[in-house]
Design an enzyme around this catalytic site. Structure first.
Site, short mmCIF file in Angstrom:
data_model
loop_
_atom_site.label_atom_id
_atom_site.label_comp_id
_atom_site.label_asym_id
_atom_site.label_seq_id
_atom_site.Cartn_x
_atom_site.Cartn_y
_atom_site.Cartn_z
N ASN A 213 -3.21 0.98 -3.94
CA ASN A 213 -3.61 0.22 -5.12
C ASN A 213 -4.82 -0.64 -4.78
O ASN A 213 -4.76 -1.51 -3.92
CB ASN A 213 -2.48 -0.68 -5.60
N GLU A 214 -5.95 -0.35 -5.44
CA GLU A 214 -7.14 -1.18 -5.39
C GLU A 214 -7.64 -1.49 -3.98
O GLU A 214 -7.73 -2.65 -3.57
CB GLU A 214 -6.91 -2.48 -6.16
N GLU A 398 -3.40 0.17 -14.74
CA GLU A 398 -3.28 -1.26 -15.02
C GLU A 398 -4.29 -1.63 -16.10
O GLU A 398 -5.47 -1.28 -16.00
CB GLU A 398 -3.56 -2.14 -13.80
N TRP A 453 -0.43 -13.84 -7.33
CA TRP A 453 -1.25 -14.03 -6.13
C TRP A 453 -1.67 -15.49 -5.96
O TRP A 453 -0.82 -16.36 -5.94
CB TRP A 453 -2.43 -13.05 -6.15
#
Length: 493
Positions: A213-214, A398, A453
């Site tokens: 992911n990313e 997303e 985060w």
């Protein structure tokens, strides 16, 4: 409101994307993607006699990540991750929040699966926590960690929801970071071994596999600019993290393909955001091209073309060994796209790459995170995949927004701004499909309000509220609205 920085806190991607926000939402009022103001007590779903229909078989889902929702940080042999380390370091996360409990999904997954089923979702992209599977990062698997995902997959399938496991969503085992993490070339082999362990346990039921992911976000904010775990800085760290993630992705794809899982579809997820010149400053195409390479092309071009962008050669050439680019240039069955907004760049000699974020166009609306609301950018990106990268099968894995929500006198959780945001982006998706983009599905970010985060629990992206004291789930208006879309395969205009 746009979250304010506090002393000692570096907010990584969330701060940089919001830095150029010219306006913030005021009080409890929300601004929808159409520019409509929605008062808290009267927010309603957008109503229209007109709607657009998506192709038959279009996938409607939701995405989450392990560290952001699971909690149970020490349960059943789970090891520590780099985000455990960062969040427990004072001043690194707003309010010194941690993911120790998060949304307690580890213990409440059945409730969360029921929420998805009741909404009519057909797919769920979740991430597997590497520290649960291999607490030391390598070696034998932790059976109890695998047991959790075994139970989760079974629960999903019982409710008619297709599991989409993502093998890595930022929570690297701290034990591997102690050995250099993504700056250590050996991690490519460690990751492939880990991928085989997970697929060996749930691959008889899970058919759609996401590698990473990313990776660009991991490299930029975890290794280049700092702020995200492991909070390193410097161009050399950035380049090493990109190259070794690309290599790990290629080796995992190769290993899983060789394992020959029946009907497996193998892909990966990239954050790809169109880059434009900042408003109010002289356009600087060199800065735009550089940041486009730093964020987008260093992942896309090796995967689809087997090469790094020419303007990044000085950074990557020292890292490339014989056979690397061939290993990275793997065929994939699908590409996951995480899209939030365009990025508006200007020249900045003090920037790590000589660029910096500037203002978005005048009149642009912003989310509570300070991110521009630019649905046309999603259309633009999908069309670019069509024209530049051979029109691969794409899933939006997303897309979502942080907006304030509230409980109305009727007891309903209202979040009209999120409804307008999602609607406008879905209409952009439909337009791209009509124009030939090979878009196969949409996963909203995200199911639950979670650990966001560097912002801790101050930003809310979920379709469902999570009470921080009781962990009670309260579906928002957007949950019911999105569920209607999933069930009808149509979006109101």
């Amino acid at each position: 409101m746009i979250a304010k920085e506090c002393p000692g806190v570096t907010l990584g991607r969330r701060r940089f994307l919001g830095a150029a926000a010219a306006t913030a939402l005021v009080g409890a009022d929300l601004v929808g993607g159409t520019g409509t103001l929605i008062a808290p007590a009267t927010a309603q779903q957008p109503v229209s006699p007109r709607s657009v229909r998506f192709p038959d078989g279009f996938v409607w889902g939701a995405s989450t990540s392990s560290y952001q929702i699971e909690g149970a940080a020490t349960a059943d042999g789970r090891g520590s991750s780099i985000w455990d380390t960062l969040s427990h370091t004072p001043g690194k996360v707003l309010n010194d929040d941690t993911g120790d409990i998060a949304a307690d999904h580890y213990n409440r997954y059945l409730e969360d699966v029921a929420l998805m089923a009741d909404a009519g979702l057909s797919a769920y992209r979740f991430s597997v926590a590497w520290p649960r599977i291999q607490p030391s990062g390598t070696g034998p698997a932790n059976a109890k960690g695998l047991d959790f995902y075994d139970r989760l997959v079974d629960a999903l399938l019982r409710r008619g929801i297709e599991p989409w496991p993502c093998l890595y969503h930022w929570d690297l085992p701290q034990a591997l970071q102690d050995r250099g993490g993504w700056t250590n070339r050996d991690i490519a082999s460690w990751f492939a071994d880990y991928a085989l362990i997970v697929a060996g346990r749930i691959g008889d039921r899970a058919k759609n596999w996401v590698m990473l992911n990313e990776p660009s976000v991991v490299a930029i904010f975890g290794h280049g600019l700092g702020g995200h775990a492991p909070d390193l800085r410097g161009r050399e760290n950035y380049a090493a993290a990109i190259h070794h993630q690309n290599l790990a992705q290629g080796r995992a794809l190769s290993a899983l393909r060789a394992a020959g899982g029946k009907d497996w579809k193998l892909g990966t997820v990239l954050s790809v955001q169109p880059v434009k010149p900042a408003t109010g400053q002289p356009p600087n195409e060199e800065a735009v091209a550089k940041w486009d390479a730093v964020w987008n092309r260093v992942c896309l071009d090796p995967l689809f073309k087997g090469e790094y962008p020419e303007n990044m050669g000085v950074d990557f050439q020292p890292l490339i060994k014989a056979g690397d680019m061939e290993m990275i240039h793997q065929p994939i069955d699908f590409l996951g796209l995480n899209y939030y907004s365009r990025m508006h760049q200007t020249a900045d000699p003090a920037g790590l790459f000589g660029t910096g974020f500037g203002a978005s166009p005048e009149g642009t609306k912003h989310t509570d995170m300070g991110w521009p609301v630019e649905p046309d950018g999603l259309y633009e990106q999908l069309i670019e995949f069509r024209d530049r990268y051979g029109n691969p099968p794409v899933y939006v894995t997303e897309n979502g927004a942080s907006y304030a929500d509230w409980v109305s006198p009727s007891g309903k959780a209202e979040d009209g701004g999120r409804i307008f945001y999602i609607r406008d982006h879905l209409l952009a998706c439909h337009r791209a499909i009509q124009d030939g983009a090979n878009l196969r599905g949409y996963f909203v970010w995200t199911l639950l309000d979670n650990f966001e985060w560097g912002f801790g629990y101050t930003q809310h992206f979920g379709l469902v509220q999570v009470d921080r004291e009781t962990m009670e789930r309260r579906p928002k208006a957007s949950y019911y609205w999105y569920g209607d879309i999933a069930k009808s395969n149509t979006v109101p205009m």
